[in-house]
Design a protein around this motif. Structure first.
Motif, PDB file in Angstrom:
ATOM      1  N   GLU A  52      18.816 -66.290  22.662  1.00 12.26           N
ATOM      2  CA  GLU A  52      17.430 -66.660  22.991  1.00 12.26           C
ATOM      3  C   GLU A  52      16.781 -66.858  21.277  1.00 12.26           C
ATOM      4  O   GLU A  52      16.188 -67.572  21.098  1.00 12.26           O
ATOM      5  CB  GLU A  52      16.453 -65.631  23.612  1.00 12.26           C
ATOM      6  CG  GLU A  52      15.158 -65.968  23.965  1.00 12.26           C
ATOM      7  CD  GLU A  52      14.153 -65.120  24.653  1.00 12.26           C
ATOM      8  OE1 GLU A  52      13.290 -65.193  24.923  1.00 12.26           O
ATOM      9  OE2 GLU A  52      14.930 -64.127  25.098  1.00 12.26           O
ATOM     10  N   PHE A  73      22.114 -62.429  34.424  1.00 10.48           N
ATOM     11  CA  PHE A  73      21.493 -63.977  34.539  1.00 10.48           C
ATOM     12  C   PHE A  73      20.436 -64.051  35.462  1.00 10.48           C
ATOM     13  O   PHE A  73      19.947 -65.514  35.576  1.00 10.48           O
ATOM     14  CB  PHE A  73      22.473 -64.997  34.532  1.00 10.48           C
ATOM     15  CG  PHE A  73      23.674 -64.711  33.426  1.00 10.48           C
ATOM     16  CD1 PHE A  73      23.319 -64.126  32.250  1.00 10.48           C
ATOM     17  CD2 PHE A  73      25.107 -64.926  33.805  1.00 10.48           C
ATOM     18  CE1 PHE A  73      24.441 -64.287  31.594  1.00 10.48           C
ATOM     19  CE2 PHE A  73      25.954 -64.869  32.833  1.00 10.48           C
ATOM     20  CZ  PHE A  73      25.783 -64.484  31.717  1.00 10.48           C
ATOM     21  N   GLU A  74      19.862 -63.195  36.021  1.00  8.42           N
ATOM     22  CA  GLU A  74      18.740 -63.427  37.009  1.00  8.42           C
ATOM     23  C   GLU A  74      17.347 -63.247  36.076  1.00  8.42           C
ATOM     24  O   GLU A  74      17.213 -62.461  35.230  1.00  8.42           O
ATOM     25  CB  GLU A  74      18.576 -62.294  37.809  1.00  8.42           C
ATOM     26  CG  GLU A  74      19.804 -62.164  38.684  1.00  8.42           C
ATOM     27  CD  GLU A  74      19.956 -61.156  39.814  1.00  8.42           C
ATOM     28  OE1 GLU A  74      18.753 -60.327  39.818  1.00  8.42           O
ATOM     29  OE2 GLU A  74      20.846 -60.988  40.796  1.00  8.42           O
ATOM     30  N   ASN A  75      16.633 -64.306  36.174  1.00  2.39           N
ATOM     31  CA  ASN A  75      15.452 -64.527  35.730  1.00  2.39           C
ATOM     32  C   ASN A  75      15.198 -64.570  34.128  1.00  2.39           C
ATOM     33  O   ASN A  75      14.816 -63.809  33.501  1.00  2.39           O
ATOM     34  CB  ASN A  75      14.390 -63.160  35.943  1.00  2.39           C
ATOM     35  CG  ASN A  75      14.209 -63.020  37.485  1.00  2.39           C
ATOM     36  OD1 ASN A  75      13.831 -64.020  38.068  1.00  2.39           O
ATOM     37  ND2 ASN A  75      14.299 -61.674  37.903  1.00  2.39           N
ATOM     38  N   GLU A  78      12.831 -69.196  29.927  1.00  3.46           N
ATOM     39  CA  GLU A  78      13.156 -70.834  30.235  1.00  3.46           C
ATOM     40  C   GLU A  78      14.192 -71.265  29.185  1.00  3.46           C
ATOM     41  O   GLU A  78      14.524 -72.529  29.442  1.00  3.46           O
ATOM     42  CB  GLU A  78      11.854 -71.208  30.146  1.00  3.46           C
ATOM     43  CG  GLU A  78      11.879 -72.917  30.553  1.00  3.46           C
ATOM     44  CD  GLU A  78      10.303 -73.627  30.570  1.00  3.46           C
ATOM     45  OE1 GLU A  78      10.271 -74.673  30.675  1.00  3.46           O
ATOM     46  OE2 GLU A  78       9.233 -72.718  30.359  1.00  3.46           O
ATOM     47  N   THR A  81      17.610 -71.734  30.173  1.00  4.46           N
ATOM     48  CA  THR A  81      17.979 -72.828  31.298  1.00  4.46           C
ATOM     49  C   THR A  81      17.946 -74.257  30.878  1.00  4.46           C
ATOM     50  O   THR A  81      18.204 -75.206  31.811  1.00  4.46           O
ATOM     51  CB  THR A  81      16.790 -72.800  32.319  1.00  4.46           C
ATOM     52  OG1 THR A  81      15.430 -73.350  31.774  1.00  4.46           O
ATOM     53  CG2 THR A  81      16.694 -71.259  32.730  1.00  4.46           C
ATOM     54  N   LYS A  83      19.806 -77.676  29.188  1.00  3.16           N
ATOM     55  CA  LYS A  83      21.155 -78.438  29.478  1.00  3.16           C
ATOM     56  C   LYS A  83      22.344 -78.065  28.141  1.00  3.16           C
ATOM     57  O   LYS A  83      23.408 -78.131  28.392  1.00  3.16           O
ATOM     58  CB  LYS A  83      20.876 -79.935  29.334  1.00  3.16           C
ATOM     59  CG  LYS A  83      20.519 -80.628  28.054  1.00  3.16           C
ATOM     60  CD  LYS A  83      20.303 -82.075  28.300  1.00  3.16           C
ATOM     61  CE  LYS A  83      19.627 -82.747  26.814  1.00  3.16           C
ATOM     62  NZ  LYS A  83      19.524 -84.072  27.204  1.00  3.16           N
ATOM     63  N   GLU A  86      25.022 -72.525  28.490  1.00  2.00           N
ATOM     64  CA  GLU A  86      25.838 -72.369  29.493  1.00  2.00           C
ATOM     65  C   GLU A  86      26.123 -70.742  29.699  1.00  2.00           C
ATOM     66  O   GLU A  86      26.257 -70.108  28.669  1.00  2.00           O
ATOM     67  CB  GLU A  86      27.175 -72.887  29.473  1.00  2.00           C
ATOM     68  CG  GLU A  86      28.238 -72.594  30.323  1.00  2.00           C
ATOM     69  CD  GLU A  86      29.639 -72.774  30.158  1.00  2.00           C
ATOM     70  OE1 GLU A  86      30.430 -72.631  30.999  1.00  2.00           O
ATOM     71  OE2 GLU A  86      29.766 -73.697  29.174  1.00  2.00           O
TER      72      GLU A  86
END
Length: 249
Positions: A52, A73-75, A78, A81, A83, A86
């Motif tokens: 991030e 990797f939950e929550n 943004e 997320t 493209k 990974e």
């Protein structure tokens, strides 16, 4: 209560799972990050805090994070997320990719590879020519006592660390050149430990009906006492930005 859940709760308010403040992390990334659309790999990425930070102001980066815990990797925010991101669940030591990376990170997760030098060997396999590795690991600020050795050891009786000069010597002898580094301050180390133990304790007190509540409170108590009594001002943490001395990968 398993280690992954303890870690996830304890790092809720300290997303970087290492004793670094945001300014220190930012400085390390400025030294290690390339400019452009290069690729970045984080081995043992947790919730992706370093990725991030890397993407902040650099949306063109291609980033990959690998972690053993699917709950990490939950929550996710943004920014993770997109493209060009990974996030892969799996053993970081077994990860493979056909394309190399210009920056490989392993911050506070060298235990997944069996120590600092095995971590660097694993990172080398993923590294593009001329690329950098950002790795964080412990060292001894002063001679450790038996309790500190037991806490950080693997049960074999071997000393897992050496002093700062010895740590750098090992890295250099393994074929790496430090181009920057940061040694965590006492304030950073203390803030990290208070955050870790305090967040876990607070969660336990706020969730008395959870089956793991008592175990979490006990884990926080034990960790706090070990830190304060056995390794505070003895254990240090260094973050190294490294390049291959021979320029290769």
């Amino acid at each position: 209560m398993n280690r992954q859940r303890i870690s996830a709760i304890a790092h809720q308010y300290h997303s970087i799972a290492a004793p670094l403040d945001s300014d220190s992390a930012d400085l390390l990334l400025r030294w290690g990050l390339p400019v452009g659309d290069e690729r970045v790999l984080d081995l043992g990425c947790g919730r992706g805090a370093w990725l991030e930070l890397a993407l902040d102001g650099r949306p063109e980066l291609q980033v990959v994070g690998v972690d053993l815990d699917p709950a990490a990797f939950e929550n996710v925010p943004e920014v993770l997320t997109g493209k060009n991101v990974e996030l892969r669940v799996g053993d970081a030591a077994e990860y493979s990719s056909e394309e190399p990376f210009h920056l490989v990170l392993c911050m506070g997760a060298t235990h997944a590879f069996g120590g600092l030098l095995p971590t660097l060997e694993a990172a080398r396999r993923h590294l593009a020519p001329g690329g950098s590795v950002l790795v964080g690991d412990g060292y001894w600020e002063r001679e450790p006592g038996p309790a500190a050795l037991e806490i950080f050891g693997d049960g074999s009786g071997a000393d897992p660390f050496t002093d700062l000069a010895g740590t750098v010597d090992r890295v250099v002898q393994a074929g790496w050149t430090p181009v920057f580094a940061h040694t965590s301050t006492t304030a950073e180390l203390d803030e990290y430990e208070w955050s870790w133990t305090g967040t876990l304790s607070e969660w336990a007190l706020d969730h008395p009906d959870d089956p793991d509540s008592a175990a979490a409170l006990e884990a926080a108590r034990v960790h706090r006492e070990e830190w304060l009594r056995d390794y505070r001002r003895t254990f240090g943490f260094v973050s190294l930005v490294l390049r291959r001395t021979d320029g290769g990968a």
